[in-house]
Write a protein that holds these residues in place. Structure first.
Motif, short mmCIF file in Angstrom:
data_model
loop_
_atom_site.label_atom_id
_atom_site.label_comp_id
_atom_site.label_asym_id
_atom_site.label_seq_id
_atom_site.Cartn_x
_atom_site.Cartn_y
_atom_site.Cartn_z
N SER A 11 0.85 -1.18 0.00
CA SER A 11 0.00 0.00 0.00
C SER A 11 0.89 1.24 0.00
CB SER A 11 -0.90 0.02 1.24
OG SER A 11 -0.13 0.26 2.41
N PHE A 12 0.31 2.39 -0.31
CA PHE A 12 1.08 3.63 -0.30
C PHE A 12 1.75 3.85 1.05
CE2 PHE A 12 1.45 8.11 0.81
CZ PHE A 12 2.18 8.61 -0.25
N TRP A 13 1.01 3.61 2.14
CA TRP A 13 1.56 3.90 3.47
C TRP A 13 2.62 2.89 3.89
CZ3 TRP A 13 1.25 8.56 4.81
CH2 TRP A 13 0.13 9.33 4.46
N GLN A 14 2.55 1.67 3.36
CA GLN A 14 3.62 0.71 3.61
C GLN A 14 4.91 1.17 2.93
OE1 GLN A 14 1.43 -2.80 2.22
NE2 GLN A 14 1.79 -3.76 4.21
N VAL A 15 4.78 1.64 1.69
CA VAL A 15 5.96 2.17 0.99
C VAL A 15 6.49 3.40 1.74
CG1 VAL A 15 6.81 3.14 -1.17
CG2 VAL A 15 5.11 1.31 -1.22
N TRP A 16 5.58 4.24 2.23
CA TRP A 16 5.95 5.43 2.99
C TRP A 16 6.74 5.05 4.24
CZ3 TRP A 16 5.00 10.76 2.43
CH2 TRP A 16 5.14 11.54 3.59
N ASN A 17 6.25 4.07 4.99
CA ASN A 17 6.91 3.65 6.23
C ASN A 17 8.31 3.11 5.98
OD1 ASN A 17 4.69 4.37 7.77
ND2 ASN A 17 3.82 2.31 7.78
N VAL A 18 8.50 2.39 4.86
CA VAL A 18 9.80 1.83 4.54
C VAL A 18 10.86 2.93 4.45
CG1 VAL A 18 11.14 0.74 2.69
CG2 VAL A 18 8.96 -0.25 3.38
N SER A 19 10.47 4.08 3.93
CA SER A 19 11.43 5.16 3.70
C SER A 19 11.36 6.29 4.72
CB SER A 19 11.21 5.76 2.30
OG SER A 19 11.59 4.86 1.31
N PHE A 20 10.43 6.24 5.67
CA PHE A 20 10.20 7.39 6.54
C PHE A 20 11.45 7.80 7.33
CE2 PHE A 20 8.68 9.54 10.42
CZ PHE A 20 7.98 10.58 9.82
N GLY A 21 12.24 6.83 7.75
CA GLY A 21 13.44 7.16 8.51
C GLY A 21 14.41 8.03 7.75
N PHE A 22 14.34 7.98 6.41
CA PHE A 22 15.23 8.80 5.62
C PHE A 22 14.93 10.28 5.81
CE2 PHE A 22 17.73 6.59 2.16
CZ PHE A 22 18.83 7.41 2.31
N LEU A 23 13.71 10.63 6.23
CA LEU A 23 13.38 12.02 6.52
C LEU A 23 14.31 12.57 7.60
CD1 LEU A 23 9.86 13.58 6.90
CD2 LEU A 23 11.58 14.01 8.65
N GLY A 24 14.47 11.81 8.67
CA GLY A 24 15.33 12.24 9.77
C GLY A 24 16.80 12.21 9.40
N VAL A 25 17.21 11.17 8.64
CA VAL A 25 18.60 11.10 8.22
C VAL A 25 18.96 12.32 7.38
CG1 VAL A 25 20.27 9.79 6.84
CG2 VAL A 25 18.64 8.58 8.29
N GLN A 26 18.06 12.70 6.47
CA GLN A 26 18.34 13.85 5.63
C GLN A 26 18.21 15.16 6.40
OE1 GLN A 26 19.61 13.30 2.70
NE2 GLN A 26 19.98 15.47 2.31
N PHE A 27 17.38 15.18 7.43
CA PHE A 27 17.31 16.33 8.33
C PHE A 27 18.70 16.63 8.87
CE2 PHE A 27 14.12 18.63 11.12
CZ PHE A 27 15.05 19.36 11.86
N GLY A 28 19.33 15.58 9.39
CA GLY A 28 20.69 15.74 9.92
C GLY A 28 21.70 16.04 8.84
N PHE A 29 21.57 15.37 7.70
CA PHE A 29 22.50 15.56 6.59
C PHE A 29 22.41 16.99 6.06
CE2 PHE A 29 24.11 14.28 2.23
CZ PHE A 29 25.36 13.90 2.67
N ALA A 30 21.20 17.54 6.00
CA ALA A 30 21.02 18.92 5.52
C ALA A 30 21.63 19.92 6.49
CB ALA A 30 19.53 19.21 5.33
N LEU A 31 21.48 19.67 7.79
CA LEU A 31 22.13 20.54 8.77
C LEU A 31 23.64 20.54 8.57
CD1 LEU A 31 20.24 19.80 12.11
CD2 LEU A 31 20.58 22.07 11.08
N GLN A 32 24.19 19.37 8.31
CA GLN A 32 25.62 19.28 8.06
C GLN A 32 25.99 20.03 6.79
OE1 GLN A 32 27.88 15.37 8.02
NE2 GLN A 32 27.96 15.87 5.86
N ASN A 33 25.25 19.79 5.70
CA ASN A 33 25.59 20.42 4.42
C ASN A 33 25.55 21.93 4.49
OD1 ASN A 33 25.92 17.94 3.24
ND2 ASN A 33 23.92 17.90 2.25
N ALA A 34 24.55 22.47 5.18
CA ALA A 34 24.38 23.92 5.24
C ALA A 34 25.29 24.58 6.26
CB ALA A 34 22.92 24.26 5.55
N ASN A 35 25.79 23.81 7.25
CA ASN A 35 26.47 24.45 8.38
C ASN A 35 27.88 23.95 8.68
OD1 ASN A 35 24.26 26.25 9.68
ND2 ASN A 35 23.23 24.30 9.30
N ALA A 36 28.31 22.84 8.08
CA ALA A 36 29.63 22.31 8.41
C ALA A 36 30.75 23.29 8.04
CB ALA A 36 29.86 20.96 7.73
#
Length: 498
Positions: A11-36
């Motif tokens: 289902s759409f939400w099953q596919v969503w859940n599989v990748s949801f953790g990437f939201l947080g990983v990229q949150f941190g990665f974006a902080l690094q990219n913009a501020n390192a």
């Protein structure tokens, strides 16, 4: 060989859940990219050496991802196949994020700049431990016919996280009221708190994926992928020496699918350009639009003057915050384009979509030159109002092209590649494919600073233009990539028409 059983659609939400953790990983990665770069400059790194610190990121990916990919291919326990690595990486990344902007606490042991570099290495290594199994998890869980959807959702979540992470220091300064200026050898409070919040978001979103995604058992997985369990178990049972493992790895590297080799050329040009953007956007716009001379990025000069003038510190802080805004803008454009990406790729083909996207990104980089206007204007950003140079506002336009390119880079290579990989070795091949991301960044890190110093006289805007040229070369290279899945689909349609 076992008879292959059709893998159930999600289902759409099953596919969503599989990748949801990437939201947080990229949150941190974006902080690094913009501020390192901002953090390392505040801690004492000079302008042309910034890219050398940034080599840590791709170098950790080069080492970590193939190892984690191979290990996760062989891991089957009650926590899953990929999930244990995803969770462990998230814990380590959160620790690195909490300590990096607090490098001044280590002054009694080592120079804060060195401590910051070590924390950057820990953070990047952990990001890679988490990222690699996420890529393979989508390939494992999402059937081939939903693969475009799977990687497009992953791209969407990545860019939602990137928007939040990029804009956070600006919001903490202009909405919450935290100070965005840094004393010599220290990091601005707004950046420190942004990293704390980013670490929390990363860990929480990864927990969501780990607990909401139940991976297939070995028996189910092998049946869905058509893998002969007997042969696989024989292969796994063989105990190999380190030399044999290295030999086997290099055989896989040399014998990688043709599609992967062709994509490697595209990846070289596009990731060389991205690395330049992440490292040098802050000094580029600080110099080009805010009018801060290159000498204010030279630690020897800063030492000779003793104290940074208030107007210089304010300009560097404001420019650093604005980098978060424009990085959030390209991530927002990427998120929007990700929603349309599946439909566009299905309509026009993956290759054309990929190529045009990279072309728009290259044009975006080069168009930085058109926005040098230093006239101060008042801007309402809904959440707050700020006074910034007019040229800074103009930079939002090139971010549309860069965002489209970024969305395509996150989705199209993996969608094209995934159908050409053997199912039993998806993880290790995805890890090997990371070489095509890490290698151009490492090369860029080694030579970009030298190009900036000796060819461009430390005028960072020129190296952003160079990034645009490389991105356009990537767009041209897509023409030579073979998309096996698309070719198969065309052949099936022709056969059905006959």
């Amino acid at each position: 060989m076992n008879k292959k059983i059709k893998q159930p659609a999600l289902s759409f939400w099953q596919v969503w859940n599989v990748s949801f953790g990437f939201l947080g990983v990229q949150f941190g990665f974006a902080l690094q990219n913009a501020n390192a770069s901002r953090i390392l400059s505040d801690l004492g790194a000079d302008l042309h050496s910034l890219s050398l610190f940034w080599i840590v990121a791709p170098l950790m990916g080069l080492i970590v991802q193939p190892i984690v990919g191979s290990a996760s291919d062989r891991t089957w326990n009650r926590f899953g196949r990929r999930n244990p690595y995803i969770l462990f990486g998230a814990i380590a990344a959160a620790i690195g994020m909490a300590f990096m902007p607090n490098a001044q606490i280590a002054v009694a042991i080592m120079a804060p700049m060195i401590f910051g570099g070590i924390m950057l290495a820990l953070m990047d290594g952990a990001f890679n431990v988490t990222m690699q199994p996420f890529r393979a998890l989508v390939s494992d869980m999402v059937p081939s016919e939903q693969r475009n959807l799977g990687y497009s959702i992953q791209s969407l979540l990545i860019n939602i996280g990137a928007v939040c992470g990029s804009i956070l220091p600006f919001v903490l300064t202009n909405v919450i009221g935290l100070d965005n200026t840094a004393k010599a050898g220290e990091v601005a409070p707004s950046v420190i708190w942004a990293f704390y919040l980013g670490a929390t978001a990363l860990f929480g979103s990864v927990l969501w994926t780990v607990f909401r995604t139940k991976e297939y058992s070995p028996k189910q997985y092998n049946a869905y992928k058509g893998i002969d369990e007997t042969e696989l178990n024989k292969e796994l049972a063989v105990q190999k020496s380190l030399a044999e493992k290295l030999s086997g790895f290099f055989k896989l590297l040399i014998g990688m699918p043709k599609t992967m080799k062709q994509l490697a050329v595209v990846q070289f040009f596009s990731w060389f350009a991205l690395f330049i953007m992440w490292v040098y956007t802050t000094p580029a716009i600080t110099q080009y639009i805010w009018g801060v001379e290159a000498k204010w990025f030279d630690p020897d000069y800063l030492t000779s003057v003793g104290t940074i003038p208030a107007e210089i510190a304010a300009a560097k802080g404001a420019a650093g915050d604005w980098v978060g805004i424009i990085f959030a803008a390209y991530s927002l454009f990427a998120a929007i384009f990700s929603i349309l990406l599946t439909r566009i790729a299905n309509l026009f083909g993956r290759k054309l979509t990929y190529s045009v996207s990279l072309l728009l990104g290259g044009i975006g980089y080069i168009s930085f030159l058109a926005f040098q206007n230093s006239e101060i204007v008042h801007v309402n950003l809904l959440v707050t109002e700020v006074d910034v140079p007019k040229g800074a506002i103009g930079l939002l336009f090139p971010m549309a092209g860069i965002g489209i390119a970024w969305a395509a880079i996150l989705a199209m290579p993996y969608a094209i590649l995934s159908d050409s990989l053997p199912a039993a070795k998806t993880g290790v091949y995805m890890g090997i494919f990371n070489f095509t991301i890490a290698a151009p960044q490492i090369l860029s890190g080694i030579i970009a600073g030298q190009i900036l110093a000796h060819i461009f006289d430390n005028q960072a805007i020129n190296i952003i233009v160079l990034a645009g040229v490389f991105m356009i070369l990537g767009a041209i290279s897509v023409y030579f990539v073979r998309d096996e899945s698309a070719e198969k689909l065309i052949a099936e349609k022709e056969l059905a028409g006959a």
